[in-house]
Design an enzyme around this catalytic site. Structure first.
Site, PDB file in Angstrom:
ATOM      1  N   HIS A  96     -30.930 -12.198   8.925  1.00 51.75           N
ATOM      2  CA  HIS A  96     -32.213 -12.634   8.393  1.00 51.75           C
ATOM      3  C   HIS A  96     -32.240 -12.388   6.894  1.00 51.75           C
ATOM      4  O   HIS A  96     -33.016 -11.579   6.406  1.00 51.75           O
ATOM      5  CB  HIS A  96     -33.369 -11.899   9.080  1.00 51.75           C
ATOM      6  CG  HIS A  96     -33.376 -12.077  10.567  1.00 51.75           C
ATOM      7  ND1 HIS A  96     -34.136 -11.304  11.413  1.00 51.75           N
ATOM      8  CD2 HIS A  96     -32.723 -12.953  11.370  1.00 51.75           C
ATOM      9  CE1 HIS A  96     -33.935 -11.696  12.671  1.00 51.75           C
ATOM     10  NE2 HIS A  96     -33.077 -12.687  12.663  1.00 51.75           N
TER      11      HIS A  96
HETATM   12  C1  LIG Z   1     -26.628 -13.783  15.751  1.00 53.65           C
HETATM   13  C2  LIG Z   1     -27.934 -14.305  15.194  1.00 53.65           C
HETATM   14  C3  LIG Z   1     -29.123 -14.090  15.883  1.00 53.65           C
HETATM   15  C4  LIG Z   1     -30.324 -14.575  15.371  1.00 53.65           C
HETATM   16  N1  LIG Z   1     -31.461 -14.398  16.106  1.00 53.65           N
HETATM   17  C5  LIG Z   1     -32.639 -14.851  15.625  1.00 53.65           C
HETATM   18  C6  LIG Z   1     -33.839 -14.727  16.378  1.00 53.65           C
HETATM   19  O1  LIG Z   1     -33.825 -14.258  17.513  1.00 53.65           O
HETATM   20  N2  LIG Z   1     -35.006 -15.139  15.842  1.00 53.65           N
HETATM   21  C7  LIG Z   1     -35.041 -15.701  14.605  1.00 53.65           C
HETATM   22  O2  LIG Z   1     -36.137 -16.046  14.157  1.00 53.65           O
HETATM   23  N3  LIG Z   1     -33.920 -15.892  13.874  1.00 53.65           N
HETATM   24  C8  LIG Z   1     -32.715 -15.488  14.364  1.00 53.65           C
HETATM   25  N4  LIG Z   1     -31.575 -15.690  13.642  1.00 53.65           N
HETATM   26  C9  LIG Z   1     -31.669 -16.392  12.347  1.00 53.65           C
HETATM   27  C10 LIG Z   1     -31.639 -17.893  12.519  1.00 53.65           C
HETATM   28  O3  LIG Z   1     -30.410 -18.272  13.072  1.00 53.65           O
HETATM   29  C11 LIG Z   1     -31.841 -18.556  11.173  1.00 53.65           C
HETATM   30  O4  LIG Z   1     -33.097 -18.158  10.661  1.00 53.65           O
HETATM   31  C12 LIG Z   1     -31.849 -20.060  11.249  1.00 53.65           C
HETATM   32  O5  LIG Z   1     -30.712 -20.544  11.905  1.00 53.65           O
HETATM   33  C13 LIG Z   1     -31.930 -20.631   9.842  1.00 53.65           C
HETATM   34  O6  LIG Z   1     -31.929 -22.029   9.860  1.00 53.65           O
HETATM   35  P1  LIG Z   1     -31.350 -22.833   8.623  1.00 53.65           P
HETATM   36  O7  LIG Z   1     -31.462 -24.259   8.961  1.00 53.65           O
HETATM   37  O8  LIG Z   1     -31.975 -22.324   7.393  1.00 53.65           O
HETATM   38  O9  LIG Z   1     -29.818 -22.385   8.538  1.00 53.65           O
HETATM   39  P2  LIG Z   1     -28.659 -22.528   9.614  1.00 53.65           P
HETATM   40  O10 LIG Z   1     -29.173 -22.656  10.984  1.00 53.65           O
HETATM   41  O11 LIG Z   1     -27.727 -21.433   9.310  1.00 53.65           O
HETATM   42  O12 LIG Z   1     -27.981 -23.902   9.237  1.00 53.65           O
HETATM   43  C14 LIG Z   1     -27.322 -24.107   8.017  1.00 53.65           C
HETATM   44  C15 LIG Z   1     -26.149 -25.037   8.250  1.00 53.65           C
HETATM   45  O13 LIG Z   1     -25.617 -25.436   6.994  1.00 53.65           O
HETATM   46  C16 LIG Z   1     -24.222 -25.442   7.055  1.00 53.65           C
HETATM   47  N5  LIG Z   1     -23.706 -25.303   5.681  1.00 53.65           N
HETATM   48  C17 LIG Z   1     -23.736 -24.194   4.905  1.00 53.65           C
HETATM   49  N6  LIG Z   1     -23.194 -24.449   3.705  1.00 53.65           N
HETATM   50  C18 LIG Z   1     -22.829 -25.747   3.719  1.00 53.65           C
HETATM   51  C19 LIG Z   1     -22.208 -26.592   2.762  1.00 53.65           C
HETATM   52  N7  LIG Z   1     -21.880 -26.143   1.573  1.00 53.65           N
HETATM   53  N8  LIG Z   1     -21.950 -27.871   3.116  1.00 53.65           N
HETATM   54  C20 LIG Z   1     -22.278 -28.342   4.355  1.00 53.65           C
HETATM   55  N9  LIG Z   1     -22.872 -27.570   5.288  1.00 53.65           N
HETATM   56  C21 LIG Z   1     -23.147 -26.303   4.968  1.00 53.65           C
HETATM   57  C22 LIG Z   1     -23.888 -24.291   7.956  1.00 53.65           C
HETATM   58  O14 LIG Z   1     -22.608 -24.435   8.527  1.00 53.65           O
HETATM   59  C23 LIG Z   1     -25.008 -24.366   8.996  1.00 53.65           C
HETATM   60  O15 LIG Z   1     -24.671 -25.157  10.099  1.00 53.65           O
HETATM   61  C24 LIG Z   1     -30.342 -15.237  14.132  1.00 53.65           C
HETATM   62  C25 LIG Z   1     -29.151 -15.445  13.428  1.00 53.65           C
HETATM   63  C26 LIG Z   1     -27.951 -15.001  13.963  1.00 53.65           C
HETATM   64  C27 LIG Z   1     -26.694 -15.247  13.206  1.00 53.65           C
END
Ligand SMILES: Cc1cc2nc3c(=O)[nH]c(=O)nc-3n(C[C@H](O)[C@H](O)[C@H](O)COP(=O)(O)OP(=O)(O)OC[C@H]3O[C@@H](n4cnc5c(N)ncnc54)[C@H](O)[C@@H]3O)c2cc1C
Ligand code: SF4
Lengths: 243, 592
Positions: free
Chosen positions: B519
Site C-alpha cells: 500500500h
Molecule cells: C499481496 C497484495 C495484497 C493486497 N491486498 C489488498 C487488499 O486486501 N485491499 C486493498 O485495498 N488493497 C490491497 N492491495 C493493493 C492493491 O493491489 C492495489 O491498491 C491496487 O492493485 C492498485 O491498483 P492500480 O491500478 O493503481 O495498480 P496495479 O493494480 O498495480 O496495476 C498497475 C499495472 O501497471 C503495470 N505497469 C507498471 N509499470 C508499467 C509500465 N511502465 N508500462 C506498462 N505497464 C506497467 C503493472 O504491471 C500493473 O499490471 C494488495 C496488494 C498486494 C500486492
C-alpha cells in the site's frame, strides 16, 4: 501444445531479449490457451542434481538436526528436505534468477536488506566446503556428517551465534538460509521434493490443497477430519502397479 | 528508432485495477482505447487453476505472480545522509506485474476512507490546533470530498460484489456494521462472509469490552453474484490461498473476474501485453503529451501516439514515469520545492500473535479467505480523541487471519529456539490453537518533509534508466500511534482467553526487508494548489492537461485503511470528469 516446465515459466517473466514470452496485441476476445501454460514440474526421486555426494551427506545431517526425527514424525532427512534444497539450488532459486544483481555492492544497514554478490547456490557451495574444512581441522579429521548428533548441534549453535566464523563466506548468513530453506522443504507441497508423504502437513493437521471448506467454515472448534491432499493427489489415489 | 503505431484516442499505461476501470469507462464512451501492460496477460482458467494454484512455495515464497526485481527495483535508505542501496529481493512491499495488476493476488479487503480523511489537515487543525501536528508533517486536504466520491465507491463495490454489513445507510446507523463509516447510499451487494472460529471469538471479546465489531468488507464472494456488467462470480470456498495467489474459483473480485470479460467485447478496445512503457512523449512545448514509447519483450521499441494519456502503472511506477519523462518539477526536500516525489507514504502495520490452550481450542486456521476477519474501527483516523495521546492518525484492528499455510503461518511462542526438537514440538502443539492475523493492526502513515522519492544517482534498471530512490523512515508520531493500537489490540486477545499474547510492534527505523503491505501512497498527489500537488482534483496533471494519473500516488497521505476502494473510486471519479467535462472541452479542468 507443448507444456512448459516450471523452470522455463519462471524464466519467461524475465522480460529479456531472449524471452519465450512474446508481446501480443489482444483484441476482441480473451486470449486462452487450451492447456495450462505453466503447470508445475513435479520433482522425482533420483540422483542429486546440485550437491556432490559429500555435500549431500552433510546436508542430510544438517536437515536432520534442524528438524530432528521423533517417534511420530520423521526428521528433515526422511522428509526429503535435502532433496528439496538440492532441486531448489539447481533451479531459478539457486541462480537468484530474477533478482536484482547489478553492482556496486555496498555494505549497507540491516534495514536495507541483503546485498550479497553470491547466489544462493554459491552460498551453499562455499559454506558446505568451509564447514567441512572446519570440521576436519577441529574434529580430528571427521566431516560434519561423521559427528555425533550432540556435537553437530553444538557446532550449528556456534555458527548460529557467530562464535564459529568461516573465512570464505558468511557463516551466519548460511545459517539463516538454512532456517528458511529447511522448513520450506518440510512444509511445501511434496511436488517440490520435500514433505515426503505429506509428513509435515500430517504433523500439524494441515489438509493441503483441499480448496473447498464451505461445509466446514461454521463448524467451530471441531477438528477437520480429512487427511491432506497434495497437488499431485494422494498416494492411495494412485493405482498400484500389479506385481 | 521506435516504430510508430496508428494513433489512438486514449493510451492507458498499465492494465491493473485503475487501468481496467478507465479503459472500460472510456471505451463505453466511444473512444478508441489501447492499454499497454508490462507483464503477461493472466487468465483464471490457464494461470491459476485450483489444481495447482494452491502452491505456497511457488506463489507466496517465490513470488511467481510479481514483478522480478531484475526487471526493475528501487533503492532505499532511511535518511538523506545515507547512501541508498538496491532492494535486491522484495521485502516491505511487492509490486505486481501483468494484466489485472495487484487485483490478481490481493486479499480484496475493500474499504472506504472516513469523511474526515479527505479534509485531514483542516479537520485536525480545527479540532486540536495547528500546534498539535509535528512540525515536519506535510499532510494536506484531498481537494475531493467523501460525499463527492460516495457514488463511485458504491459503483466499485457493486462491480466487485463486495460482501459486508453496512454500518451507516444515509445517516442511519445499522446494527452489526461499522458505525464510524461515512454514510453510504445503499447496503453492500452481498451479505458478509461466514466467519471461522477464532474470528467469532475475537468479535465476542471485542463486544464484551464495549467495542462494535463488524465483518471486514470483502471482495471474496459470500454467494454467487452477477455484477452490473453482466459478469458472474462464484461463491468463495474459504480455501485459504488468496493473498499472493490468483483465485481459481472466480470468487475473488479482480479485473479478470469483473471487468475484462466485458471490456474485451468492446470493438474499440485493445491491449498489448509484455510491453513496458519507458516514457510519456511530450510535444515541443512540454505542455502536451503526444503518446507513449514502449519496449516489447523482443526488445523492439514502439511509439503509440494518442490524444489522451492515462498513467495507471501503480503508485511508484507512476512517479517513476513522471520523473523520467520530465513532467512536473521534481521534489527537493531541502528547498521544499517541487511536487513529483513529494508526500510519499507507506503504512504502519503490526501484529499480535496469541497462543491458546491446545486442549480447548481448535481454530482450523486453513479455513479462511483473503479478506476474512472481524474488525473494530474505534481507533481509526480521528474516531477517538487524540488530545491526551500526543499523536495523530490511527487504524483498524482485527482478527483478519487469512490463512494457515504452513510455511508462513506456524507461529511458536516467543523464546522457543528457532530449530531443533523443541521448535518442532512447539510448531506441532500450537498450529491449531494460535492466532496470527496477517496485518492485525492496519495503521495510517502520514506524510513528512523528509520522506520522498526521487531518481537514484548510481543504480540503473535493465534499460539503463535510473532506479527510483526511496528515502523513508518512521517518525515518532507513527511509532506512538502503533504502540497505542497494538496495545489495544492485544487486550482483546487477552479477553479471548489467550494464555500468551505476543505483541510485534512496528519499530523505527523503517525496515525494507519486513513485509507490511503493498500500500504505497503519494508521490504524485492531488490538491488545489499546483505548488504543492502534481494533480488537480480530477487527477489531471497540472502541467500536461491531456495526462491523467490514477492510483494511490494521488493520496496526499495514507489513511488507516487498505487503499483500493479509494483508488477505484477516484478512477471512476476521474473517468466521470473526462466523460462529462474534458471531452467537451479538452484542456485544464481547473484554473489554478
Ligand atoms: C499481496 C497484495 C495484497 C493486497 N491486498 C489488498 C487488499 O486486501 N485491499 C486493498 O485495498 N488493497 C490491497 N492491495 C493493493 C492493491 O493491489 C492495489 O491498491 C491496487 O492493485 C492498485 O491498483 P492500480 O491500478 O493503481 O495498480 P496495479 O493494480 O498495480 O496495476 C498497475 C499495472 O501497471 C503495470 N505497469 C507498471 N509499470 C508499467 C509500465 N511502465 N508500462 C506498462 N505497464 C506497467 C503493472 O504491471 C500493473 O499490471 C494488495 C496488494 C498486494 C500486492
Ligand atoms: S479464499 Fe475464496 S476468494 Fe480467495 S482464492 Fe480462495 S476461493 Fe478464491
Amino acid at each position: 501444445m507443448r507444456r512448459r516446465t516450471f523452470v522455463i515459466s519462471l524464466a519467461s517473466w524475465l522480460v529479456s531479449t531472449t524471452s519465450l514470452t512474446r508481446a501480443r496485441v489482444i483484441h476482441g476476445s480473451i486470449p486462452w490457451s487450451p492447456f495450462p501454460d505453466s503447470a508445475p514440474e513435479i520433482v522425482r526421486p533420483g540422483p542429486w542434481q546440485f550437491f556432490t555426494l559429500d555435500e549431500a551427506r552433510a546436508m542430510e545431517a544438517i536437515v536432520d538436526r534442524i528438524i530432528p526425527p521423533d517417534p511420530e514424525t520423521p526428521g528433515g532427512k526422511d522428509a526429503g528436505c535435502a532433496v528439496f534444497i538440492d532441486r531448489q539450488l539447481r533451479g531459478p532459486y539457486g541462480s537468484n534468477q530474477g533478482l536484482y544483481r547489478l553492482g556496486p555492492f555496498g555494505k549497507g544497514t540491516k534495514e536495507q536488506g541483503a546485498q550479497s554478490e553470491l547466489t544462493h547456490a554459491e552460498l551453499y557451495r562455499k559454506a558446505l566446503a568451509a564447514l567441512d574444512g572446519h570440521c576436519k581441522s577441529t574434529q580430528g579429521g571427521k566431516s560434519f556428517a561423521e559427528l555425533g548428533a550432540s556435537e553437530q548441534d553444538d557446532m550449528l549453535r556456534k555458527i548460529e551465534s557467530g562464535e564459529i566464523k568461516f573465512e570464505t563466506v558468511d557463516a551466519q548468513g548460511f545459517f539463516s538460509a538454512l532456517l528458511k530453506d529447511v522448513p520450506e522443504g518440510f512444509f511445501s507441497d511434496p511436488i517440490h521434493g520435500g514433505n515426503r508423504d505429506m509428513v509435515g502437513w500430517k504433523m500439524i493437521g494441515f489438509p493441503g490443497i483441499r480448496y473447498d471448506y464451505r461445509d466446514w467454515v461454521h463448524r467451530h472448534n471441531e477438528r477437520y477430519p480429512y487427511p491432506p491432499v497434495s497437488i499431485a493427489g494422494r498416494a492411495d489415489w494412485t493405482p498400484k502397479s500389479r506385481a | 528508432m521506435a516504430r510508430k503505431l496508428p494513433r489512438k484516442d486514449v493510451v492507458i499505461i498499465g492494465l491493473g485495477w485503475t487501468g481496467a476501470i478507465m479503459a472500460y469507462e472510456l471505451a463505453e464512451a466511444g473512444l478508441d482505447v489501447i492499454a499497454i501492460e508490462r507483464g503477461p496477460w493472466r487468465n483464471t482458467a490457464t494461470d491459476f487453476p485450483p489444481g495447482y494454484a494452491a502452491d505456497e512455495l511457488r506463489f507466496r515464497i517465490r513470488h511467481e505472480l510479481f514483478l522480478r526485481p531484475g526487471q526493475t527495483t528501487f533503492t532505499f535508505r532511511n535518511k538523506a545522509s545515507q547512501t541508498a542501496l538496491p532492494i535486491r529481493n522484495w521485502g516491505a512491499f511487492m509490486p505486481p506485474n501483468g494484466v489485472g495488476g495487484g487485483g490478481v493476488h490481493w486479499n480484496a479487503e475493500t474499504w472506504r476512507f472516513l469523511p474526515s480523511d479527505f479534509v485531514l489537515k483542516t479537520h485536525l487543525t480545527e479540532r486540536y490546533g495547528a500546534g498539535f501536528l509535528p512540525e515536519d508533517m506535510t499532510i494536506q486536504d484531498w481537494a475531493v470530498t467523501y460525499d463527492e466520491l460516495e457514488p463511485h465507491y458504491d459503483k466499485f463495490e457493486y462491480l466487485c460484489g463486495t460482501s459486508g454489513q453496512a454500518g451507516n445507510i444515509k445517516g442511519t446507523i445499522m446494527e452489526g456494521g461499522n458505525p464510524f463509516e461515512g454514510p453510504r447510499s445503499r447496503p453492500y451487494p452481498n451479505p458478509p462472509q461466514d466467519q471461522p472460529f477464532s474470528h467469532t471469538l475475537f468479535a465476542k471479546a471485542a463486544r464484551d469490552l464495549g467495542y462494535k465489531p463488524f465483518p471486514q468488507p470483502s471482495g471474496n464472494m459470500s454467494r454467487p453474484y452477477q455484477n452490473p456488467l453482466g459478469v458472474r462470480l462464484g461463491p468463495c470456498t474459504y480455501c485459504g490461498f488468496c493473498e499472493w495467489f490468483g483465485c481459481g474459483n472466480y470468487s475473488k473480485a479482480s479485473p479478470q473476474t469483473t471487468i475484462l470479460p466485458a471490456l474485451i467485447r468492446n470493438s474499440n478496445f485493445s491491449a498489448r501485453d509484455n510491453s513496458e512503457v519507458t516514457r510519456i512523449d511530450l510535444d515541443s512545448s512540454g505542455k502536451r503529451a503526444t503518446g507513449v514509447t514502449f519496449v516489447d519483450t523482443a526488445g523492439d521499441e514502439w511509439e503509440q501516439p494518442a490524444d489522451l494519456v492515462v498513467l495507471s502503472a501503480y503508485t511508484i511506477f507512476n512517479v517513476q514515469l513522471l520523473l523520467l519523462s520530465g513532467i512536473g518539477k521534481a521534489y527537493d526536500p531541502s528547498a521544499n520545492t517541487g511536487v513529483v516525489g513529494r508526500n510519499f507514504t507507506h503504512q504502519t502495520v503490526s501484529d499480535v500473535v496469541s497462543f491458546f490452550d491446545s486442549a480447548k481450542f481448535i481454530f482450523n486456521p486453513f479455513i479462511a479467505s483473503g479478506a476474512i476477519g472481524m474488525c473494530i474501527d474505534e481507533f481509526n483516523g480521528d474516531n477517538f480523541d487524540h488530545a491526551a495521546h500526543g499523536f495523530v492518525g490511527g487504524g483498524y484492528v482485527g482478527q483478519v487471519q487469512t490463512n494457515g499455510r504452513p510455511i508462513e503461518t506456524t507461529p511458536v511462542p516467543p523464546g522457543t529456539p528457532l530449530w531443533g526438537a523443541e521448535w518442532k514440538q512447539a510448531v506441532k502443539e500450537n498450529y491449531q490453537s494460535a492466532t496470527k492475523p496477517g496485518t492485525g493492526v492496519h495503521g495510517s502513515m502520514y506524510s513528512y518533509r523528509d520522506v520522498y522519492v526521487d531518481l537514484d544517482p548510481t543504480y540503473k534498471d535493465r534499460f539503463s534508466r535510473p532506479l527510483v530512490r526511496i528515502t523513508m523512515d518512521f517518525h515518532d508520531n507513527e511509532i506512538k500511534q502503533n504502540k497505542f493500537l497494538t496495545d489495544k489490540f492485544a487486550e482483546i486477545f487477552e479477553a479471548m482467553g489467550a494464555k500468551q499474547v505476543h505483541k510485534e510492534y512496528r519499530k523505527a527505523p523503517y525496515d525494507i526487508t519486513k513485509y507490511q503491505t503493498t500500500h504505497l501512497c503519494g508521490g504524485a498527489i492531488m490538491g488545489s494548489d499546483p505548488n504543492t500537488s502534481a494533480l488537480n482534483r480530477y487527477l489531471q496533471n497540472w502541467d500536461v492537461p491531456n495526462l491523467f494519473v490514477l492510483g494511490a500516488s494521488a493520496f496526499p497521505q495514507n489513511a488507516g485503511y487498505n487503499p483500493t476502494g479509494t483508488v477505484a473510486a477516484l478512477a471512476y471519479w476521474a473517468a466521470d470528469a473526462i466523460r462529462t467535462k474534458y471531452l467537451k472541452n479538452p484542456g485544464q479542468l481547473i484554473n489554478a
